[in-house]
Design a protein around this motif. Structure first.
Motif, mmCIF file in Angstrom:
data_model
loop_
_atom_site.group_PDB
_atom_site.id
_atom_site.type_symbol
_atom_site.label_atom_id
_atom_site.label_comp_id
_atom_site.label_asym_id
_atom_site.label_seq_id
_atom_site.Cartn_x
_atom_site.Cartn_y
_atom_site.Cartn_z
ATOM 1 N N GLU A 124 -6.082 -6.221 -10.958
ATOM 2 C CA GLU A 124 -5.775 -6.954 -9.731
ATOM 3 C C GLU A 124 -4.320 -6.755 -9.306
ATOM 4 O O GLU A 124 -4.015 -6.683 -8.115
ATOM 5 C CB GLU A 124 -6.098 -8.435 -9.921
ATOM 6 N N HIS A 125 -3.433 -6.641 -10.283
ATOM 7 C CA HIS A 125 -2.023 -6.388 -9.971
ATOM 8 C C HIS A 125 -1.861 -5.017 -9.311
ATOM 9 O O HIS A 125 -1.210 -4.890 -8.260
ATOM 10 C CB HIS A 125 -1.192 -6.459 -11.248
ATOM 11 N N ASN A 126 -2.462 -3.994 -9.920
ATOM 12 C CA ASN A 126 -2.340 -2.640 -9.376
ATOM 13 C C ASN A 126 -3.026 -2.514 -8.020
ATOM 14 O O ASN A 126 -2.537 -1.819 -7.123
ATOM 15 C CB ASN A 126 -2.926 -1.624 -10.355
ATOM 16 N N SER A 131 -3.405 -4.899 -5.804
ATOM 17 C CA SER A 131 -2.537 -5.571 -4.836
ATOM 18 C C SER A 131 -1.357 -4.681 -4.447
ATOM 19 O O SER A 131 -0.992 -4.585 -3.264
ATOM 20 C CB SER A 131 -2.032 -6.894 -5.423
ATOM 21 N N LEU A 132 -0.769 -4.016 -5.446
ATOM 22 C CA LEU A 132 0.343 -3.100 -5.171
ATOM 23 C C LEU A 132 -0.108 -1.934 -4.300
ATOM 24 O O LEU A 132 0.608 -1.511 -3.389
ATOM 25 C CB LEU A 132 0.912 -2.555 -6.485
ATOM 26 N N GLN A 139 -2.569 -1.834 -2.099
ATOM 27 C CA GLN A 139 -2.745 -2.287 -0.719
ATOM 28 C C GLN A 139 -1.393 -2.483 -0.024
ATOM 29 O O GLN A 139 -1.204 -2.057 1.118
ATOM 30 C CB GLN A 139 -3.542 -3.592 -0.688
ATOM 31 N N LYS A 140 -0.475 -3.114 -0.718
ATOM 32 C CA LYS A 140 0.847 -3.387 -0.147
ATOM 33 C C LYS A 140 1.584 -2.094 0.195
ATOM 34 O O LYS A 140 2.139 -1.941 1.295
ATOM 35 C CB LYS A 140 1.672 -4.212 -1.136
ATOM 36 N N LYS A 150 -11.533 -6.913 -0.501
ATOM 37 C CA LYS A 150 -11.101 -8.052 -1.301
ATOM 38 C C LYS A 150 -11.333 -7.722 -2.772
ATOM 39 O O LYS A 150 -12.377 -7.178 -3.131
ATOM 40 C CB LYS A 150 -11.885 -9.312 -0.925
ATOM 41 N N ALA A 151 -10.370 -8.066 -3.609
ATOM 42 C CA ALA A 151 -10.463 -7.728 -5.034
ATOM 43 C C ALA A 151 -11.654 -8.388 -5.708
ATOM 44 O O ALA A 151 -12.195 -7.863 -6.684
ATOM 45 C CB ALA A 151 -9.170 -8.112 -5.748
#
Length: 272
Positions: A175-177, A179-180, A182-183, A238-239
């Protein structure tokens, strides 16, 4: 990867890490005024474990070494001796209680899961989080404290991993990766996006496959790889609404696939 049968077979997964609360011992919140970062050396006269009710720091470090040795040796009976009963197991937002060694040994593999064992063995005794509720191991996978005047494991918290079938060991890392990714794609940070690819990266377009072998190659061809279609699918995903199978985690309708290779979690296929 984008055919209708796959869409019909898609399993929508919902992921949430629940902060479990158990009777008398809670999954502690880090950063409170009662927390103490343990840092013990042979010459250190302070006791960072005192707030958890442990008077002698050597008592904990000796115990912790025994626990790690027993788990590493895959010896359920020895581990059972190092539990302070009753043991609370928090799983799927439910609490289970084990009152004795026999109950624990029968369910050993379900209590000390691969993730729990891995985080325990990776934990340094002088790098634990401590508060009045006990000593936290890993990300809260285990709590150690004194119960009935016995030092031992008092609670186990099992974090569900909906990405396990794809070979991803830690849902938090995924989930961290994600999110990164997408950002960085949204902000057009090519170098940062390149860091989240697994090389060689396969890029499929009109029945042909192009292999991107290096980060430098990816950056040079960024606009041809991260097309408007790929970007739109990624940013809309969405994750907790992804399709997962043994091949990996599918983004959109198959525009991207994410998996774990060694310690790296990243994109390994892009379908344009």
């Amino acid at each position: 990867m984008t055919n209708p049968s796959m869409k019909k077979a898609a399993i929508i997964l919902s992921f949430s890490i629940v902060t479990a609360v158990f009777s008398g011992q809670a999954w502690a919140e880090q950063g409170t005024s009662t927390s103490t970062p343990a840092n013990v050396t042979s010459s250190d006269r302070s006791n960072p474990y005192e707030v958890a009710g442990i008077n002698d720091p050597a008592e904990f470090t000796t115990y912790f070494a025994k626990l790690q040795k027993a788990v590493k040796g895959n010896n359920p009976a020895e581990v059972a001796d190092l539990i302070s009963y009753p043991l609370n197991l928090n799983k799927d937002n439910k609490k289970y209680v084990f009152y004795n060694k026999n109950e624990f040994i029968k369910k050993y593999d379900r209590i000390f899961t691969s993730r729990v064992r891995e985080n325990l063995l990776a934990q340094k005794a002088d790098k634990v989080f401590v508060n009045y509720q006990g000593i936290m191991v890993g990300d809260g996978d285990l709590w150690i404290g004194k119960q009935n005047n016995k030092l031992g494991v008092i609670a186990v918290n099992i974090i569900n991993n909906p990405y396990e079938v794809a070979g991803i060991n830690d849902p938090i890392v995924f989930e961290h990766n994600f999110s990164l990714l997408q950002k960085n794609v949204k902000e057009g940070k090519k170098s940062e996006v390149a860091n989240l690819m697994v090389y060689p990266l396969k890029v499929n377009h009109n029945g042909k496959t192009m292999q991107i072998k290096t980060k430098k190659d990816f950056i040079a061809k960024y606009d041809k790889i991260i097309t408007a279609k790929v970007k739109k699918a990624l940013l809309a995903q969405k994750a907790d609404k992804v399709f997962v199978n043994w091949k990996g985690v599918m983004i959109g309708k198959g525009e991207l696939w994410i998996g774990q290779f060694g310690e790296q979690v990243g994109v390994f296929v892009i379908n344009q």
